[in-house]
Write a protein that holds these residues in place. Structure first.
Motif, mmCIF file in Angstrom:
data_model
loop_
_atom_site.group_PDB
_atom_site.id
_atom_site.type_symbol
_atom_site.label_atom_id
_atom_site.label_comp_id
_atom_site.label_asym_id
_atom_site.label_seq_id
_atom_site.Cartn_x
_atom_site.Cartn_y
_atom_site.Cartn_z
ATOM 1 N N LEU A 31 0.830 -1.204 0.000
ATOM 2 C CA LEU A 31 0.000 0.000 0.000
ATOM 3 C C LEU A 31 0.864 1.253 0.000
ATOM 4 C CD1 LEU A 31 -2.789 -0.916 2.590
ATOM 5 C CD2 LEU A 31 -3.073 -0.655 0.127
ATOM 6 N N ILE A 32 1.907 1.267 0.837
ATOM 7 C CA ILE A 32 2.786 2.436 0.911
ATOM 8 C C ILE A 32 3.531 2.638 -0.410
ATOM 9 C CG2 ILE A 32 4.845 3.374 2.051
ATOM 10 C CD1 ILE A 32 3.855 2.124 4.643
ATOM 11 N N GLU A 33 4.019 1.547 -0.988
ATOM 12 C CA GLU A 33 4.758 1.647 -2.256
ATOM 13 C C GLU A 33 3.866 2.168 -3.381
ATOM 14 O OE1 GLU A 33 6.206 -2.300 -2.812
ATOM 15 O OE2 GLU A 33 8.096 -1.911 -1.784
ATOM 16 N N ASN A 34 2.598 1.787 -3.369
ATOM 17 C CA ASN A 34 1.696 2.147 -4.465
ATOM 18 C C ASN A 34 0.984 3.479 -4.267
ATOM 19 O OD1 ASN A 34 2.366 -0.261 -5.678
ATOM 20 N ND2 ASN A 34 0.562 -1.357 -4.936
ATOM 21 N N ASN A 35 1.152 4.091 -3.086
ATOM 22 C CA ASN A 35 0.423 5.330 -2.784
ATOM 23 C C ASN A 35 1.368 6.368 -2.197
ATOM 24 O OD1 ASN A 35 -2.713 4.681 -3.046
ATOM 25 N ND2 ASN A 35 -1.699 2.874 -2.197
ATOM 26 N N PRO A 36 1.918 7.258 -3.035
ATOM 27 C CA PRO A 36 2.863 8.274 -2.543
ATOM 28 C C PRO A 36 2.281 9.118 -1.408
ATOM 29 C CG PRO A 36 2.837 8.237 -4.943
ATOM 30 C CD PRO A 36 1.727 7.330 -4.490
ATOM 31 N N GLY A 37 0.980 9.394 -1.446
ATOM 32 C CA GLY A 37 0.354 10.168 -0.378
ATOM 33 C C GLY A 37 0.445 9.461 0.961
ATOM 34 N N LEU A 38 0.351 8.147 0.933
ATOM 35 C CA LEU A 38 0.448 7.355 2.154
ATOM 36 C C LEU A 38 1.888 7.352 2.668
ATOM 37 C CD1 LEU A 38 -1.375 5.706 3.990
ATOM 38 C CD2 LEU A 38 -0.883 3.703 2.597
ATOM 39 N N MET A 39 2.841 7.322 1.743
ATOM 40 C CA MET A 39 4.253 7.389 2.124
ATOM 41 C C MET A 39 4.539 8.723 2.823
ATOM 42 S SD MET A 39 7.576 6.703 -0.291
ATOM 43 C CE MET A 39 6.933 5.126 -0.816
ATOM 44 N N GLN A 40 3.950 9.795 2.299
ATOM 45 C CA GLN A 40 4.119 11.116 2.915
ATOM 46 C C GLN A 40 3.485 11.158 4.294
ATOM 47 O OE1 GLN A 40 5.898 13.702 1.884
ATOM 48 N NE2 GLN A 40 5.357 14.800 3.739
ATOM 49 N N ALA A 41 2.322 10.524 4.437
ATOM 50 C CA ALA A 41 1.651 10.472 5.740
ATOM 51 C C ALA A 41 2.512 9.736 6.760
ATOM 52 C CB ALA A 41 0.292 9.790 5.601
ATOM 53 N N GLU A 42 3.148 8.665 6.328
ATOM 54 C CA GLU A 42 4.032 7.904 7.221
ATOM 55 C C GLU A 42 5.204 8.766 7.661
ATOM 56 O OE1 GLU A 42 5.009 3.738 8.351
ATOM 57 O OE2 GLU A 42 4.009 5.476 9.161
ATOM 58 N N ALA A 43 5.788 9.520 6.737
ATOM 59 C CA ALA A 43 6.918 10.388 7.071
ATOM 60 C C ALA A 43 6.500 11.485 8.048
ATOM 61 C CB ALA A 43 7.496 11.002 5.796
ATOM 62 N N THR A 44 5.316 12.032 7.856
ATOM 63 C CA THR A 44 4.813 13.090 8.728
ATOM 64 C C THR A 44 4.620 12.580 10.148
ATOM 65 O OG1 THR A 44 3.714 14.197 6.883
ATOM 66 C CG2 THR A 44 2.929 14.737 9.087
ATOM 67 N N ARG A 45 4.117 11.347 10.271
ATOM 68 C CA ARG A 45 3.905 10.777 11.599
ATOM 69 C C ARG A 45 5.221 10.650 12.360
ATOM 70 N NH1 ARG A 45 0.179 5.697 12.271
ATOM 71 N NH2 ARG A 45 1.857 4.601 11.227
#
Length: 202
Positions: free
Chosen positions: A111-125
């Protein structure tokens, strides 16, 4: 006592249903197109129930961030002499129970690999989490200059510790272990990073 056990089981089932439906929806439609209302609808719950279990859409998809630092653990970093400050930081981490549970875990990386927005959310957390550590490590080096390993500034050495810790946590997040001690896994990850860098020719 039995009623408490039943209630806790229902809470776990509801939390898992939220996570599973959030993961399924993001997998089918993409992170940016899924809303909290979509997750609530497919999980069969109200928005109020949703926010009783998770703080955000990101948490529903990613799970709770698995590590935290209490005031007491940050004080331990600041006030405990150590010849390995990175290990001190890792051993001061508090593990959040139930952060990675059930089928959502298996598809989390994809999911993280396929969704850049989710990757950004993970970094923000992670950002606030790492800031806390940086302040505690900086304070540690001020109190225990003999623990330093770098001839540069305290800021530089603090940054190195935070970067190494972030690397160990990132490795954990990408490959959460099946059982075992999370702290031991973080230490193993940090050792791997350290050994890899040490053996790299320049």
């Amino acid at each position: 006592m039995q009623n408490e056990g039943i209630r806790e089981q229902k809470r776990r089932e509801t939390r898992q249903r939220i996570r599973d439906e959030a993961a399924r929806l993001v997998d089918e439609h993409g992170y940016d197109k899924v809303t909290v209302d979509d997750i609530c609808r497919d999980a069969g719950i109200s928005r109020r129930t949703f926010f009783n279990y998770v703080d955000s859409k990101d948490e529903a998809i990613l799970g709770s961030f698995p590590f935290s630092f209490s005031d007491a653990s940050l004080r331990t970093i600041r006030e405990t002499q150590s010849d390995n400050v990175l290990e001190l930081v890792i051993r001061s981490v508090e593990v959040v129970p139930g952060s990675f549970e059930g089928p959502a875990t298996a598809c989390r990386k994809q999911l993280i690999e396929n969704n850049p927005g989710l990757m950004q959310a993970e970094a923000t957390r992670r950002r606030g989490f790492l800031t806390q550590i940086g302040r505690a490590v900086y304070s540690h080096f001020e109190h225990f200059p003999e623990d330093r390993r770098l001839s540069g500034s305290i800021e530089e050495e603090t940054h190195f510790i935070v970067v190494l810790f972030q690397g160990a946590v990132t490795q954990y997040l990408w490959h959460p272990p099946d059982g075992g001690d999370p702290i031991a896994q973080l230490i193993a990850n940090a050792q791997d990073l350290s050994n890899y860098a040490k053996d790299m020719p320049w």
